[in-house]
Design a protein around this motif. Sequence first.
Motif, PDB file in Angstrom:
ATOM      1  N   HIS A 102      -6.731  37.104   2.452  1.00 33.44           N
ATOM      2  CA  HIS A 102      -8.167  36.873   2.562  1.00 33.44           C
ATOM      3  C   HIS A 102      -8.932  37.306   1.319  1.00 33.44           C
ATOM      4  CE1 HIS A 102      -9.054  35.360   6.647  1.00 33.44           C
ATOM      5  NE2 HIS A 102      -7.795  35.693   6.798  1.00 33.44           N
ATOM      6  N   THR A 107      -6.964  32.176   2.314  1.00 25.69           N
ATOM      7  CA  THR A 107      -6.763  31.488   3.591  1.00 25.69           C
ATOM      8  C   THR A 107      -7.822  30.412   3.816  1.00 25.69           C
ATOM      9  OG1 THR A 107      -5.618  33.344   4.623  1.00 25.69           O
ATOM     10  CG2 THR A 107      -6.749  31.814   6.099  1.00 25.69           C
ATOM     11  N   GLU A 108      -9.048  30.741   3.492  1.00 20.66           N
ATOM     12  CA  GLU A 108     -10.136  29.770   3.668  1.00 20.66           C
ATOM     13  C   GLU A 108      -9.908  28.523   2.810  1.00 20.66           C
ATOM     14  OE1 GLU A 108     -11.459  33.711   4.990  1.00 20.66           O
ATOM     15  OE2 GLU A 108     -10.437  32.998   3.206  1.00 20.66           O
ATOM     16  N   LEU A 111      -7.348  26.365   4.576  1.00 15.15           N
ATOM     17  CA  LEU A 111      -7.936  25.697   5.743  1.00 15.15           C
ATOM     18  C   LEU A 111      -8.909  24.591   5.339  1.00 15.15           C
ATOM     19  CD1 LEU A 111      -8.550  28.803   8.045  1.00 15.15           C
ATOM     20  CD2 LEU A 111      -6.786  27.047   8.309  1.00 15.15           C
ATOM     21  N   ASP A 127      -1.673  32.548   7.156  1.00 22.46           N
ATOM     22  CA  ASP A 127      -1.844  33.825   7.878  1.00 22.46           C
ATOM     23  C   ASP A 127      -0.742  34.105   8.896  1.00 22.46           C
ATOM     24  OD1 ASP A 127      -4.008  34.700   6.508  1.00 22.46           O
ATOM     25  OD2 ASP A 127      -5.442  34.517   8.146  1.00 22.46           O
ATOM     26  N   ASN A 136      -2.819  37.089  15.858  1.00 26.72           N
ATOM     27  CA  ASN A 136      -3.584  35.854  16.094  1.00 26.72           C
ATOM     28  C   ASN A 136      -2.949  35.034  17.204  1.00 26.72           C
ATOM     29  OD1 ASN A 136      -3.841  36.759  13.251  1.00 26.72           O
ATOM     30  ND2 ASN A 136      -5.311  35.082  13.095  1.00 26.72           N
ATOM     31  N   SER A 224      -9.293  38.384  10.457  1.00 24.90           N
ATOM     32  CA  SER A 224      -8.871  37.106   9.898  1.00 24.90           C
ATOM     33  C   SER A 224      -9.780  35.961  10.352  1.00 24.90           C
ATOM     34  CB  SER A 224      -7.410  36.872  10.309  1.00 24.90           C
ATOM     35  OG  SER A 224      -6.902  35.641   9.925  1.00 24.90           O
ATOM     36  N   THR A 225      -9.180  34.846  10.738  1.00 28.71           N
ATOM     37  CA  THR A 225      -9.905  33.650  11.173  1.00 28.71           C
ATOM     38  C   THR A 225     -10.403  33.754  12.612  1.00 28.71           C
ATOM     39  OG1 THR A 225      -7.756  32.708  11.737  1.00 28.71           O
ATOM     40  CG2 THR A 225      -8.691  32.104   9.614  1.00 28.71           C
ATOM     41  N   GLU A 228     -14.135  33.318  13.710  1.00 28.69           N
ATOM     42  CA  GLU A 228     -14.635  31.953  13.889  1.00 28.69           C
ATOM     43  C   GLU A 228     -14.018  31.302  15.134  1.00 28.69           C
ATOM     44  OE1 GLU A 228     -15.540  33.509  10.261  1.00 28.69           O
ATOM     45  OE2 GLU A 228     -13.455  33.040  10.740  1.00 28.69           O
ATOM     46  N   SER A 229     -12.726  31.508  15.344  1.00 23.48           N
ATOM     47  CA  SER A 229     -12.050  30.876  16.487  1.00 23.48           C
ATOM     48  C   SER A 229     -12.585  31.373  17.822  1.00 23.48           C
ATOM     49  CB  SER A 229     -10.539  31.145  16.411  1.00 23.48           C
ATOM     50  OG  SER A 229      -9.962  30.492  15.301  1.00 23.48           O
ATOM     51  N   PRO A 356      -5.591  27.646  11.826  1.00 18.47           N
ATOM     52  CA  PRO A 356      -5.236  29.058  11.946  1.00 18.47           C
ATOM     53  C   PRO A 356      -4.234  29.246  13.082  1.00 18.47           C
ATOM     54  CG  PRO A 356      -7.427  28.663  12.865  1.00 18.47           C
ATOM     55  CD  PRO A 356      -6.977  27.367  12.248  1.00 18.47           C
TER      56      PRO A 356
END
Length: 380
Positions: A102, A107-108, A111, A127, A136, A224-225, A228-229, A356
């Motif tokens: 990150h 990672t972004e 994605l 990730d 995750n 991490s993501t 948002e998830s 992710p």
Amino acid sequence: MRVVVLGAGLMGREVVRDLVKQDEVKKVYLADRAIRQAEDFAEELMSDKLDILLLDANNDVQLSDVIALGHIVVNALFYTFNERVAQCAVERGVHVVDLGGHIGGATEKVLALHEQAAAKGVTLIPDLGVAPGMINILAGYGVSKLDETNEIRLYVGGVPVKPEPPLDYNVVFSLEGLFDHYTDPSRVIRDRKVLELPSLTEVEPLEFERYGTMEAFHTSGGTSTMLESFSNVTTLEYKTIRYPGHAEKARLLAELGLLNRESSIYVDGKPLRVRDVMMAHLTPRLRLGDKSDAVLLRVIVSGEKDGSPKTVTFNLITEKDQTTNETAMARATANTISVVAQMIGNGVITKRGAWPPEQIVPGELYIEEMKKRGVVIEER
């Protein structure tokens, strides 16, 4: 299934060790600039499925040609290569999984290739370590078992089985990465809002069988993501697990500026980054070496099912494999990324694009596959 593993470091080698055991994997290519290290490993492994390739990952043409040899690429290079590897793989129509990163938005950036990957029929999953990665997948699985999720609490730590003072800690991955986790802010969700909290704070006790009372505290990167998830939850927090007293000692080092990545001092007129001095001094003293490590994990997902409160909890205690000398952190990390790569290769994962882990990896099957590899995740 042909799999290209980029990077012959600890994680890359352990991924190969798992891959060559699987009947569906017909060929494995291990590619790195450190060719002697890779060849020594191949000699130890003695598998006719494995080929060693010389690779300079900074050479885009060479990188692209190596990637094109496989159906799937397991990227175990340093995270700064993640975007470049993903772009090359999309161009060549090859699936990719990586260990994440990150810092600098690695990672972004992977994605962000979602539409290009989908158009080429390619799956990208970044990730895929332990935190982020395993947590995750387990968080996503826990959420899928509830009708409504309110809280997700995540705890992970790599610790020595027999701690030694003063820090009761041994290095199981990059010491610079550890300092980043200890000094960068921790992003969490509280009251449905994303907040930044200081790392090494809000220490709480946590009980683990055979290990007794441990402590857990905020560190960066773990959510991490998932922010948002799972943006609709009330609470989402990640904490690192250590032996009691570690956070206070690490916080003192941080407050003295000894972990700062920007600060420099001058010795005999020459600038030295303070963090570099700390890493040079502590690395030989904290190296795990022949000692045993353990990974402790707890993922708690709470909410409602059929109108009643329900909590799903996942627990893991895994230790170093003394027969292969594979560290607990390597077992948990390498097997996670290897299992998910194989899920893409054998058609279990069919969604295309960049995703992710929590949104695409089937949790129940993942737990089953990890158990086959001696990494047992208990569900309550």
